[in-house]
Design an enzyme around this catalytic site. Structure first.
Site, PDB file in Angstrom:
ATOM      1  N   SER B  24      42.250  41.475  45.934  1.00  0.00           N
ATOM      2  CA  SER B  24      43.140  40.381  45.553  1.00  0.00           C
ATOM      3  C   SER B  24      43.997  40.756  44.345  1.00  0.00           C
ATOM      4  CB  SER B  24      42.316  39.147  45.227  1.00  0.00           C
ATOM      5  OG  SER B  24      43.174  38.078  44.884  1.00  0.00           O
ATOM      6  N   LYS B  48      46.747  37.507  47.245  1.00  0.00           N
ATOM      7  CA  LYS B  48      46.839  37.092  45.842  1.00  0.00           C
ATOM      8  C   LYS B  48      46.145  35.736  45.688  1.00  0.00           C
ATOM      9  CE  LYS B  48      48.848  37.051  41.675  1.00  0.00           C
ATOM     10  NZ  LYS B  48      47.971  37.623  40.666  1.00  0.00           N
ATOM     11  N   ILE B  74      48.250  39.104  34.345  1.00  0.00           N
ATOM     12  CA  ILE B  74      49.319  38.446  35.096  1.00  0.00           C
ATOM     13  C   ILE B  74      49.215  36.931  34.925  1.00  0.00           C
ATOM     14  CG2 ILE B  74      50.365  38.184  37.396  1.00  0.00           C
ATOM     15  CD1 ILE B  74      50.349  41.102  36.241  1.00  0.00           C
ATOM     16  N   GLY B  75      47.987  36.436  34.887  1.00  0.00           N
ATOM     17  CA  GLY B  75      47.800  34.998  34.710  1.00  0.00           C
ATOM     18  C   GLY B  75      47.865  34.205  36.012  1.00  0.00           C
ATOM     19  N   ASN B 130      36.907  33.350  43.483  1.00  0.00           N
ATOM     20  CA  ASN B 130      37.152  34.170  42.296  1.00  0.00           C
ATOM     21  C   ASN B 130      36.391  33.528  41.141  1.00  0.00           C
ATOM     22  OD1 ASN B 130      38.191  35.453  40.058  1.00  0.00           O
ATOM     23  ND2 ASN B 130      40.288  35.486  40.821  1.00  0.00           N
ATOM     24  N   CYS B 133      38.082  35.528  37.047  1.00  0.00           N
ATOM     25  CA  CYS B 133      39.348  36.042  36.514  1.00  0.00           C
ATOM     26  C   CYS B 133      39.350  36.003  34.993  1.00  0.00           C
ATOM     27  CB  CYS B 133      40.549  35.279  37.030  1.00  0.00           C
ATOM     28  SG  CYS B 133      42.080  36.000  36.382  1.00  0.00           S
ATOM     29  N   THR B 196      37.918  42.864  37.295  1.00  0.00           N
ATOM     30  CA  THR B 196      38.265  43.794  36.216  1.00  0.00           C
ATOM     31  C   THR B 196      37.358  43.628  35.006  1.00  0.00           C
ATOM     32  OG1 THR B 196      39.872  42.196  35.440  1.00  0.00           O
ATOM     33  CG2 THR B 196      40.687  43.951  36.867  1.00  0.00           C
ATOM     34  N   GLY B 268      42.245  48.243  45.346  1.00  0.00           N
ATOM     35  CA  GLY B 268      43.110  47.446  44.482  1.00  0.00           C
ATOM     36  C   GLY B 268      44.240  48.241  43.872  1.00  0.00           C
TER      37      GLY B 268
END
Lengths: 264, 312
Positions: B24, B48, B74-75, B130, B133, B196, B268
Site C-alpha cells: 500500500s 493506496k 505523505i500523510g 492499516n 501508519c 515502515t 513497496g
C-alpha cells in the site's frame, strides 16, 4: 513511455560540477517534448536507492539520443557523472506534462542556473517557428552560465545576468524579465530554475497579465505518480504531483506562497 | 521439458495466482504502472490507503533518500472512501487480480464505516487494516501498540464485512507477535507486516528536520533484515497466513520471506526505483523454483524454519 537500458554515448563537464550526459535512447528521443523529463538510475545497487529525475536538454530524433544537463549535488548525480561512454544506465520516460507551444509573436525563455535544459529544448523546437525568441539566463557567476550557445544557435537573442556581476546584468535574471516585458509585442513566458526565481517569474507574469508556463522541480521517488512525494500546492487548495500534473504548470495553477512556505 | 512450477497460494478467501502483491502507498491504484507491465500479472494489488474523509496529505518535504532506503511522510493523501468508490474503483474493478484496499483510521467507527462502504461498493476482494501508519497525527498509531485496541478494531470490522480481512502491523512496538495473536483471535484472516519504521533526518546546514512532518516512515532494502526477523517471529506465533513486507526488491528477497514462513509478500519501495519490480520478482521466483526442481511454491514456504526439511 519507455523503460530502457541505455548506453552512455558521451559525458562532458560543461562548467565546474556541471555535466552533460548523452544517452542512446531512440524511443525516448522520438517521443520527448520540451518540458518533459526522464528518470535515470546510474547503478544496479541499492545505494543510492532512488532514480533521479532530469529534464530533457536535447532530444535528437535522427541520432536517437537524449541529453541531460545536471550539477553534481549529491550521491546520485556524483554517480551519474562517473558513468563513462560505453557504460549503461536504466532510464524511463519521457514523463510528465510538456510545455504548451506558444501562439504569441514573442517568446521569453527564463532560465536560472542548471534550470536551462527545458527552455533550450523548447528553443530548439521553435527554431523554425516565426516567433521572436528572447532568452534570459542567470547564474551565480559567469562560469556557471550554461546552455547559452544553444539558445543563440536556435535563433534566440540572449541576455545574461550573474549574481556577482561577472557577466551581463549584475543581479537577478528576473530583473531582466521585468525589463523585457516593457518591450512591445505580446509574449509568452517559459521558465525553469530555482524556486525563488520561479516564484518571482510567476508573480511578475501574473501581475503583467502575461501567459507563463513554469517547469517545477521537487524531490521525487518514482517519477510516475505513485509515491506522492513531489506534490506542490495548487491554487485553491489540494496538491498536484510535479511528475504527472507537471512538471510544467501555468502560473495561475500554483499557490506560490504556500509552495515557498513549504520548502524554504 | 520441465513442468511449469505452480506459484498459487491462498490467503483467507483469496486465491492468488502468485504470492507477489504490491504494498500500500507504493503503487497508487496501479494505473501509474499500466505503461510498464500488465497489472493482471500481479498476485494481488494493494492500493493506496482509503480513509473515511478526503485527506490532502502533508505539507513541506514528503520524501528523503537515506542509505539503501527512504523516509516518507505523505500523510495518507487520498480522495476519501466516497471519492475512491466514485472515481477510482470503476477504472480498476475489472482487473483480473484481487484488489485489496488498505484502510487506516482514527477511531473504531471510522475503520468500520470505510470497510462497510468498500464491501457494499463491490469489486474489492479484501481489506487490509492499516493498524500502523506512522505519519498522521494520532493516526493508526494508537491502534498499533496495544493488543486490546488491535483486537477491538479487527473484531468490529470483522462483524462489518465478509471480505478477507488482513491486519497490517507496525514494527514500532515492543512485541509484534502479541499484536499478531490479538489480531488472529479477533478474526483476522491474515497478518501483514511490517509497515515502515519511524525515522527522521536533519538538514545540518539549516539545522532543522528535513521532512515537513519531522518524522517519517523508513522503507526500502535498509529495513529488510528487521522485517524478515519480525515475519519469522510472527509466523511462529500465529496459525493464519502471514504476508511479508519490507525492502523486497528481488526474487531472492521474496524467497527469504517465503522461507521464513510468509505465504505471500508485498513489494513497496522497489516499485519506485524499478517500475517493473513486481513482474521481475514473479518471473524470478518461477525461474528459481524451476532451477531447483520445485513444482509448487508452497513447498518452500517456511523452508528455513526449525524442523523444516533440509535443502537437498
Amino acid at each position: 513511455m519507455h523503460l530502457v537500458t541505455s548506453e552512455v554515448l558521451d559525458l562532458r563537464e560543461v562548467a565546474p560540477d556541471h555535466w552533460v550526459t548523452t544517452f542512446d535512447a531512440p524511443e525516448i528521443a522520438a517521443a520527448a517534448r520540451p518540458g518533459q523529463f526522464v528518470m535515470v538510475r546510474a547503478g544496479p545497487d541499492w545505494d543510492p536507492l532512488l532514480p533521479r529525475a532530469f529534464s530533457i536538454y536535447h532530444a535528437d530524433i535522427e541520432a536517437g539520443c537524449v541529453e541531460i544537463l545536471y550539477r553534481v549535488v549529491g550521491r546520485g548525480t556524483r554517480q551519474l557523472a562517473t558513468l563513462e561512454p560505453g557504460r549503461f544506465a536504466t532510464m524511463w520516460g519521457p514523463l510528465g506534462r510538456p510545455f504548451d507551444l506558444p501562439e504569441t509573436e514573442r517568446v521569453i525563455l527564463v532560465a536560472g542556473g542548471v534550470g536551462v535544459p527545458p527552455v533550450v529544448f523548447l528553443a530548439e523546437r521553435l527554431a523554425q517557428a516565426p516567433m521572436r525568441l528572447l532568452g534570459l539566463v542567470g547564474a551565480s557567476s559567469r562560469k556557471f552560465l550554461v546552455g547559452v550557445e544553444h539558445l543563440r544557435r536556435a535563433g534566440a537573442e540572449v541576455r545574461l545576468a550573474t549574481d556577482d556581476g561577472s557577466l551581463g546584468h549584475h543581479g537577478l535574471v528576473t530583473d531582466l524579465l521585468a525589463a523585457a516585458l516593457q518591450e512591445p509585442g505580446q509574449a509568452t513566458i517559459y521558465a525553469c530554475g530555482p524556486q525563488p526565481m520561479l516564484v518571482k517569474t510567476a508573480r511578475t507574469a501574473l501581475a503583467a497579465g502575461v501567459s507563463c508556463q513554469l517547469a517545477l522541480e521537487a524531490p521525487m521517488a518514482c517519477g510516475v505518480g505513485a509515491c506522492l512525494g513531489c506534490t506542490v500546492p495548487r491554487a485553491g487548495g489540494s496538491f498536484a504531483r510535479v511528475c504527472c500534473e507537471g512538471p510544467v504548470f501555468a502560473a495561475q495553477e500554483i499557490d506560490w506562497e504556500a509552495w515557498e512556505r513549504g520548502s524554504i | 521439458m520441465s513442468i511449469e512450477p505452480s506459484l498459487a497460494v491462498t490467503i483467507g478467501g483469496l486465491r492468488l495466482k502468485n504470492p507477489v502483491m504490491t504494498a500500500s502507498g507504493c503503487f497508487g491504484w496501479g494505473e501509474e504502472f499500466r505503461a510498464y507491465f500488465d497489472l493482471n500479472e500481479l498476485g494481488a494489488l494493494v492500493g493506496k490507503a482509503v480513509t473515511a474523509e478526503p485527506r490532502p496529505g502533508n505539507t513541506g518535504v514528503r520524501i528523503h533518500e537515506t542509505p539503501a532506503g527512504m523516509l516518507n511522510a505523505i500523510g495518507l493523501q487520498n480522495p476519501g472512501v466516497e471519492g475512491f468508490i466514485a472515481d477510482i474503483l470503476p477504472r480498476i474493478r475489472d482487473l483480473n487480480c484481487p484488489l485489496i484496499a488498505n484502510v487506516p483510521g482514527h477511531t473504531v467507527a471510522e475503520y468500520v464505516r470505510v470497510a462497510r462502504r468498500l464491501t457494499e461498493a463491490g469489486g474489492i476482494d479484501a481489506i487490509e487494516l492499516n493498524l500502523s501508519c506512522p505519519n498522521v497525527g494520532r493516526g493508526g498509531l494508537e491502534f498499533c501498540v496495544a493488543p486490546e485496541s488491535v483486537a477491538e478494531v479487527v473484531s468490529a470490522v470483522r462483524s462489518a464485512t465478509r471480505l478477507t480481512l488482513i491486519a497490517k502491523l507496525s514494527p514500532n512496538v515492543t512485541d509484534v507477535a502479541v499484536l499478531a495473536q490479538a489480531a488472529q483471535a479477533a478474526g483476522a484472516d491474515a497478518i501483514s507486516l511490517i509497515n515502515t519504521l519511524v525515522g527522521m533526518a536533519i538538514d545540518v546546514e539549516r539545522r532543522r528536520p528535513i521532512l515537513g512532518n519531522v518524522t517519517g516512515g523508513l522503507s526500502g532494502p535498509a529495513i529488510r533484515p528487521v522485517a524478515l526477523r519480525m515475519v519469522y517471529e510472527v509466523v511462529g506465533a500465529v496459525q493464519v497466513p502471514v504476508i511479508g513486507i519490507g525492502g523486497i526488491a528481488t526474487a531472492r528477497d521474496a524467497l527469504e520471506f517465503l522461507m521464513a514462513g510468509a505465504t505471500a509478500v508485498q513489494v513497496g519501495t522497489a516499485n519506485f526505483f524499478n517500475p517493473r519490480a513486481c513482474p521481475e520478482i514473479i518471473a524470478g521466483l518461477r525461474d528459481w523454483l524451476r532451477a531447483h526442481g520445485i513444482r509448487d511454491v508452497r513447498e518452500i514456504i517456511g523452508a528455513a524454519r526449525p524442523g523444516a526439511t533440509p535443502a537437498p
